[in-house]
Design a protein around this motif. Sequence first.
Motif, PDB file in Angstrom:
ATOM      1  N   UNK A 186      56.556  45.625  16.189  1.00 18.80           N
ATOM      2  CA  UNK A 186      56.615  47.092  16.281  1.00 18.80           C
ATOM      3  C   UNK A 186      56.489  47.601  17.707  1.00 18.80           C
ATOM      4  N   UNK A 187      55.832  46.858  18.568  1.00 15.00           N
ATOM      5  CA  UNK A 187      55.629  47.347  19.929  1.00 15.00           C
ATOM      6  C   UNK A 187      54.943  46.294  20.771  1.00 15.00           C
ATOM      7  N   UNK A 188      54.771  46.619  22.048  1.00 13.42           N
ATOM      8  CA  UNK A 188      54.137  45.663  22.967  1.00 13.42           C
ATOM      9  C   UNK A 188      53.485  46.415  24.115  1.00 13.42           C
ATOM     10  N   UNK A 189      52.606  45.712  24.807  1.00 10.85           N
ATOM     11  CA  UNK A 189      52.090  46.239  26.088  1.00 10.85           C
ATOM     12  C   UNK A 189      52.093  45.115  27.112  1.00 10.85           C
ATOM     13  N   UNK A 190      52.125  45.494  28.376  1.00  7.27           N
ATOM     14  CA  UNK A 190      52.001  44.540  29.487  1.00  7.27           C
ATOM     15  C   UNK A 190      50.918  45.077  30.415  1.00  7.27           C
ATOM     16  N   UNK A 191      50.026  44.188  30.792  1.00  7.90           N
ATOM     17  CA  UNK A 191      48.859  44.553  31.601  1.00  7.90           C
ATOM     18  C   UNK A 191      48.759  43.592  32.781  1.00  7.90           C
ATOM     19  N   UNK A 192      48.409  44.094  33.956  1.00  8.76           N
ATOM     20  CA  UNK A 192      48.107  43.183  35.063  1.00  8.76           C
ATOM     21  C   UNK A 192      46.724  43.519  35.604  1.00  8.76           C
ATOM     22  N   UNK A 193      46.097  42.562  36.222  1.00 10.75           N
ATOM     23  CA  UNK A 193      44.767  42.816  36.781  1.00 10.75           C
ATOM     24  C   UNK A 193      44.610  42.011  38.059  1.00 10.75           C
ATOM     25  N   UNK A 194      43.740  42.494  38.914  1.00 11.77           N
ATOM     26  CA  UNK A 194      43.471  41.758  40.157  1.00 11.77           C
ATOM     27  C   UNK A 194      42.104  42.151  40.682  1.00 11.77           C
ATOM     28  N   UNK A 195      41.563  41.286  41.517  1.00 15.43           N
ATOM     29  CA  UNK A 195      40.321  41.633  42.213  1.00 15.43           C
ATOM     30  C   UNK A 195      40.653  42.596  43.342  1.00 15.43           C
ATOM     31  N   UNK A 196      39.852  43.640  43.445  1.00 13.23           N
ATOM     32  CA  UNK A 196      40.119  44.648  44.474  1.00 13.23           C
ATOM     33  C   UNK A 196      39.931  44.069  45.879  1.00 13.23           C
ATOM     34  N   UNK A 197      38.998  43.126  46.009  1.00 13.02           N
ATOM     35  CA  UNK A 197      38.808  42.463  47.302  1.00 13.02           C
ATOM     36  C   UNK A 197      37.878  43.213  48.228  1.00 13.02           C
ATOM     37  N   UNK A 198      37.255  44.264  47.721  1.00  9.70           N
ATOM     38  CA  UNK A 198      36.243  44.989  48.503  1.00  9.70           C
ATOM     39  C   UNK A 198      35.340  45.706  47.514  1.00  9.70           C
ATOM     40  N   UNK A 199      34.140  46.086  47.965  1.00 13.44           N
ATOM     41  CA  UNK A 199      33.223  46.769  47.040  1.00 13.44           C
ATOM     42  C   UNK A 199      33.769  48.125  46.617  1.00 13.44           C
ATOM     43  N   UNK A 200      33.399  48.519  45.400  1.00  9.73           N
ATOM     44  CA  UNK A 200      33.721  49.862  44.909  1.00  9.73           C
ATOM     45  C   UNK A 200      32.392  50.448  44.440  1.00  9.73           C
ATOM     46  N   UNK A 201      31.806  51.333  45.255  1.00  9.66           N
ATOM     47  CA  UNK A 201      30.458  51.818  44.953  1.00  9.66           C
ATOM     48  C   UNK A 201      29.514  50.634  44.852  1.00  9.66           C
ATOM     49  N   UNK A 202      28.752  50.579  43.772  1.00  4.10           N
ATOM     50  CA  UNK A 202      27.773  49.490  43.624  1.00  4.10           C
ATOM     51  C   UNK A 202      28.400  48.181  43.147  1.00  4.10           C
ATOM     52  N   UNK A 203      29.691  48.202  42.819  1.00  2.00           N
ATOM     53  CA  UNK A 203      30.323  46.987  42.267  1.00  2.00           C
ATOM     54  C   UNK A 203      30.871  46.161  43.425  1.00  2.00           C
TER      55      UNK A 203
END
Length: 163
Positions: free
Chosen positions: A61-78
């Motif tokens: 009926x349908x599909x999704x495509x997702x990508x992810x990566x490490x930002x490589x620098x801090x984001x706030x406390x993360x």
Amino acid sequence: MRQPLLELAFQPLDSSDETFAIGLARHVFAAWSRDAGRTAFAMLRAPGHVAEVASTAGERLGFYVLSSRRLGRPFGPIVNPVVAHLDAIAVHPRAEGQGVGGALLEQAERRARALGAVVMSLTTAVGNSRAQRLFARHGFLRTMKTSRAYANDEDAYEMFKAL
Ligand SMILES: CC(C)(COP(=O)(O)OP(=O)(O)OC[C@H]1O[C@@H](n2cnc3c(N)ncnc32)[C@H](O)[C@@H]1OP(=O)(O)O)[C@@H](O)C(=O)NCCC(=O)NCCS
């Protein structure tokens, strides 16, 4: 969230699903892409992507495509966050309006969280109000506008959701 009207199963999108996914992409993304089939093919073959197909009783009926990566620098406390981007989501026209899009989006979010993502972004055409309603209903916020983001020169909204 409302339950989909259909009993859905999710499967990783493999080579046997490519004809379905590319055919659907060619149909539903035609307005925004010079060659939506080729774009979808490239997306599916891109390293590191996650793609799943939703089906009911063996019918895709349908599909999704997702990508992810490490930002490589801090984001706030993360310290070293993973960020996810929804590259594509599509439902076959005959299955629209029954909660399949919402279920695919929730599944994409689950997969992104499982990959450690703290945020998911997506890009959608300003005129695609149906998609924007879906994303807004699921907590995505409209942020900046990108000018002439598509082959038809349409602008796009960048949308984000904290996961
Ligand atoms: C955008 C898209 C993915 C939405 O998929 P969908 O399966 O129709 O999405 P849903 O069924 O979850 O939601 C659509 C409507 O059905 C309604 N709906 C959802 N679940 C329902 C249920 N269980 N019972 C009745 N109606 C329901 C929703 O309220 C929604 O109504 P609204 O549009 O008036 O807000 C689909 O239209 C599509 O593939 N479009 C072309 C490709 C595209 O534009 N992709 C996004 C690019 S960024």
